[in-house]
Design an enzyme around this catalytic site. Structure first.
Site, PDB file in Angstrom:
ATOM      1  N   ASN A 194      -6.239  49.653   6.169  1.00  0.00           N
ATOM      2  CA  ASN A 194      -6.656  49.374   4.790  1.00  0.00           C
ATOM      3  C   ASN A 194      -7.266  47.970   4.734  1.00  0.00           C
ATOM      4  O   ASN A 194      -6.709  47.031   5.304  1.00  0.00           O
ATOM      5  CB  ASN A 194      -5.370  49.441   3.931  1.00  0.00           C
ATOM      6  CG  ASN A 194      -5.596  49.371   2.448  1.00  0.00           C
ATOM      7  OD1 ASN A 194      -6.430  50.094   1.918  1.00  0.00           O
ATOM      8  ND2 ASN A 194      -4.831  48.522   1.769  1.00  0.00           N
ATOM      9  N   HIS A 225     -11.405  46.016  -4.662  1.00  0.00           N
ATOM     10  CA  HIS A 225     -11.203  44.998  -5.700  1.00  0.00           C
ATOM     11  C   HIS A 225     -12.588  44.462  -6.046  1.00  0.00           C
ATOM     12  O   HIS A 225     -13.118  43.591  -5.353  1.00  0.00           O
ATOM     13  CB  HIS A 225     -10.292  43.880  -5.184  1.00  0.00           C
ATOM     14  CG  HIS A 225      -8.894  44.358  -4.923  1.00  0.00           C
ATOM     15  ND1 HIS A 225      -8.047  44.744  -5.943  1.00  0.00           N
ATOM     16  CD2 HIS A 225      -8.196  44.530  -3.771  1.00  0.00           C
ATOM     17  CE1 HIS A 225      -6.884  45.134  -5.432  1.00  0.00           C
ATOM     18  NE2 HIS A 225      -6.952  45.014  -4.113  1.00  0.00           N
ATOM     19  N   ASP A 263      -9.826  48.035  -8.707  1.00  0.00           N
ATOM     20  CA  ASP A 263      -9.864  47.370 -10.015  1.00  0.00           C
ATOM     21  C   ASP A 263     -11.215  46.675 -10.128  1.00  0.00           C
ATOM     22  O   ASP A 263     -11.871  46.407  -9.123  1.00  0.00           O
ATOM     23  CB  ASP A 263      -8.686  46.414 -10.288  1.00  0.00           C
ATOM     24  CG  ASP A 263      -8.395  45.410  -9.197  1.00  0.00           C
ATOM     25  OD1 ASP A 263      -9.337  45.032  -8.469  1.00  0.00           O
ATOM     26  OD2 ASP A 263      -7.232  44.989  -9.072  1.00  0.00           O
ATOM     27  N   GLU A 283      -5.646  44.728   6.135  1.00  0.00           N
ATOM     28  CA  GLU A 283      -6.552  43.575   6.149  1.00  0.00           C
ATOM     29  C   GLU A 283      -6.690  42.896   7.513  1.00  0.00           C
ATOM     30  O   GLU A 283      -6.511  41.677   7.632  1.00  0.00           O
ATOM     31  CB  GLU A 283      -6.100  42.576   5.063  1.00  0.00           C
ATOM     32  CG  GLU A 283      -6.053  43.242   3.686  1.00  0.00           C
ATOM     33  CD  GLU A 283      -5.483  42.373   2.577  1.00  0.00           C
ATOM     34  OE1 GLU A 283      -5.049  41.243   2.853  1.00  0.00           O
ATOM     35  OE2 GLU A 283      -5.473  42.827   1.419  1.00  0.00           O
ATOM     36  N   GLU A 311      -7.133  50.582  -3.872  1.00  0.00           N
ATOM     37  CA  GLU A 311      -6.667  49.499  -4.772  1.00  0.00           C
ATOM     38  C   GLU A 311      -7.714  49.152  -5.822  1.00  0.00           C
ATOM     39  O   GLU A 311      -7.926  47.985  -6.151  1.00  0.00           O
ATOM     40  CB  GLU A 311      -6.317  48.247  -3.942  1.00  0.00           C
ATOM     41  CG  GLU A 311      -5.314  48.502  -2.846  1.00  0.00           C
ATOM     42  CD  GLU A 311      -4.882  47.247  -2.089  1.00  0.00           C
ATOM     43  OE1 GLU A 311      -5.147  46.129  -2.564  1.00  0.00           O
ATOM     44  OE2 GLU A 311      -4.280  47.403  -1.010  1.00  0.00           O
TER      45      GLU A 311
HETATM   46  O1  9MR Z   1      -0.590  43.339  -6.442  1.00  0.00           O
HETATM   47  C1  9MR Z   1       0.000  42.466  -5.523  1.00  0.00           C
HETATM   48  C2  9MR Z   1       0.466  41.204  -6.231  1.00  0.00           C
HETATM   49  O2  9MR Z   1       1.487  41.524  -7.158  1.00  0.00           O
HETATM   50  C3  9MR Z   1       0.924  40.204  -5.228  1.00  0.00           C
HETATM   51  O3  9MR Z   1       1.247  38.995  -5.878  1.00  0.00           O
HETATM   52  C4  9MR Z   1      -0.177  39.964  -4.203  1.00  0.00           C
HETATM   53  C5  9MR Z   1       0.200  38.938  -3.160  1.00  0.00           C
HETATM   54  O4  9MR Z   1      -0.776  38.869  -2.173  1.00  0.00           O
HETATM   55  O5  9MR Z   1      -0.481  41.199  -3.569  1.00  0.00           O
HETATM   56  C6  9MR Z   1      -1.000  42.103  -4.445  1.00  0.00           C
HETATM   57  O6  9MR Z   1      -1.437  43.258  -3.784  1.00  0.00           O
HETATM   58  C7  9MR Z   1      -2.400  43.079  -2.730  1.00  0.00           C
HETATM   59  C8  9MR Z   1      -2.242  44.240  -1.794  1.00  0.00           C
HETATM   60  O7  9MR Z   1      -0.914  44.296  -1.327  1.00  0.00           O
HETATM   61  C9  9MR Z   1      -3.194  44.148  -0.623  1.00  0.00           C
HETATM   62  N1  9MR Z   1      -4.560  43.988  -1.070  1.00  0.00           N
HETATM   63  C10 9MR Z   1      -4.791  42.961  -2.038  1.00  0.00           C
HETATM   64  C11 9MR Z   1      -3.836  43.114  -3.218  1.00  0.00           C
HETATM   65  C12 9MR Z   1      -4.154  42.057  -4.267  1.00  0.00           C
HETATM   66  O8  9MR Z   1      -3.845  40.784  -3.790  1.00  0.00           O
END
Ligand code: 9MR
Length: 450
Positions: free
Chosen positions: A202, A238, A268, A161, A266
């Site tokens: 990513n 997402h 969803d 990011e 990722e």
């Molecule tokens: O799925 C992850 C969640 O359990 C955490 O609380 C969250 C914190 O930011 O991060 C989520 O995963 C993220 C991923 O590492 C990077 N892209 C966005 C994802 C969703 O927030």
């Protein structure tokens, strides 16, 4: 986009015709025997992955994760705050557990993530370190983690990011300390620590062609020109129900043309709760569109979903009132989205009772114009005439069409078959195309067949 043929619903059949209930209820058993997604994906040389939580890897959760997926990503276990909660004191338990599980089940691992602005330990972000100290800490972190899993993690999300929505660089602890070239430094260091691992950048909201994805594109191009090691880009995906960008495939292709791999990392697709049959059908269409875009481009290595069950999804915690974003419901029942993934990977099953469905795609897009197409697939129904309708949400206007007669009134478009293609047999399909104009954005509409 696809949508179910109006009036064709298994639920309606089940509730309305009690006498055939037993027969219809046999269907889930047949579905349990469907070819697992990972076998379908392997036959196409693709990855089908899921993020996992180590603490849940037992019982049904573990069975489904092992049976259906050939890649795993630790959802949180490899993040800096997880592996080094206090300085110099490491906790690899969950990350090790996931890597061990993957190896035991013949799965590959996507390492996630080494350099990020988020989920860093407090000792690091509040430590008052100098830029020089931060550089050393970051390089040591990359060395330690990548070396630990050398040969066991196939691909790393090295940098996560790095961009703002407008395509400028995100200001982070790393850009502040090292300057914007922290990205190149991190990639170079990761390559040295495990020369065999594929190295990725990513990001999210980079699925379609837009300012942010163009910034990522320009970065990758310049890294390649400089000889900085970069093997791929991760498009997180997402997404929101009904909003798969029309330029998804075009965007994947432009990265592939730069000579890097593309992974959907990722995926969803969230919806406002409660989930309804119509929303789940739309979600299946959206999953299908994402899968199809990846499968269509050779260098798209595959798709990872961000949690495979609605009981293990970050969405409800982060977006109030939203959820149901993954391919399995909270009780591990496969949703229409699961069947859409299978169908895209060449599986033979579709959601039970699906008649004909329409998929809308932007084939090409330029300054103010675009070419679109709609494909109608009939699974267990035949048509003798058809009509596809949709409503444009962003002012798009159709200027020309072929293989259909299209009219537009305001935002509402109606396309009917030409004289020669009204008949679509069971298992058959028909495609029509159009040119249009757009400005601002060009989101994919929901197509209804009637
Ligand atoms: O799925 C992850 C969640 O359990 C955490 O609380 C969250 C914190 O930011 O991060 C989520 O995963 C993220 C991923 O590492 C990077 N892209 C966005 C994802 C969703 O927030």
């Amino acid at each position: 986009m696809r949508s179910l043929r109006p009036g064709f619903s298994l639920t309606a059949l089940l509730t309305g015709v009690a006498t055939v209930g037993a027969l219809l209820l046999a269907a889930p058993a047949a579905h349990a025997a469907d070819t697992p997604l990972r076998d379908l994906a392997a036959a196409k040389g693709r990855a089908i992955g899921t993020a996992v939580t180590g603490g849940k890897l037992n019982g049904t959760y573990a069975e489904v994760a092992a049976r259906e997926f050939n890649w795993l990503t630790p959802g949180n276990a490899m993040k800096w705050e997880s592996v080094e909660p206090s300085r110099g004191s490491f906790n690899w338990a969950e990350a090790d557990q996931i890597v061990d599980f993957a190896e035991a089940h013949g799965q590959r691992v996507r390492g996630h993530t080494l350099v990020w602005h988020s989920q860093n330990p407090g000792w690091l972000t509040n430590g008052g370190f100098t830029p020089a100290q931060l550089r050393t800490l970051l390089m040591d972190h990359i060395d330690t983690e990548v070396t630990r899993y050398r040969g066991r993690v196939t691909a790393w999300d090295v940098v996560n990011e790095p961009f703002n929505e407008d395509g400028t660089y995100r200001q982070t602890i790393w850009s502040d300390a090292l300057g914007q070239d922290y990205i190149a430094e991190a990639l170079t260091r990761a390559r040295a620590a495990d020369p065999g691992a594929k190295l990725y950048i990513n990001d999210y909201n980079v699925e379609g062609v837009n300012a942010k994805s163009t910034a990522l594109y320009n970065l990758v191009r310049s890294l390649k020109e400089r000889g900085v090691p970069i093997d791929g880009v991760g498009l997180q995906a997402h997404l929101i129900l009904g909003q798969v960008p029309g330029t998804f495939q075009q965007n994947i292709q432009r990265f592939a043309d730069l000579g890097v791999d593309v992974a959907i990392t990722e995926l969803d697709i969230r919806m406002q709760l409660p989930a309804t049959d119509a929303k789940l059908a739309q979600q299946a269409a959206d999953y299908r569109a994402v899968m199809d875009a990846c499968v269509a481009v050779d260098r798209c290595t595959g798709v990872t979903v961000w949690g495979f069950t609605d009981s293990d999804s970050w969405i409800p915690d982060f977006f109030e009132g939203y959820g149901a974003a993954t391919p399995y419901d909270e009780n591990y029942a496969p949703k229409p989205a699961y069947h859409a993934i299978a169908a895209s990977l060449g599986g033979t099953t579709e959601p039970p009772g699906e008649g004909c469905a329409a998929t809308y795609r932007v084939v090409n897009q330029w300054n103010t114009g675009f070419t679109g197409e709609v494909r109608i697939d009939c699974v267990d129904t035949a048509l003798s005439a058809w009509r596809a309708t949709w409503t444009y949400g962003a002012g798009q206007r159709i200027t020309q069409s072929w293989n259909a007669t299209c009219t537009q009134s305001g935002a509402a478009v109606t396309c009917t078959n030409a004289s020669y293609n009204g008949t679509v047999p069971r298992g058959g399909s028909v495609t029509f195309g159009f040119n249009g104009t757009w400005s601002g954005s060009n989101p994919v509409p929901v197509v209804t067949l009637g």
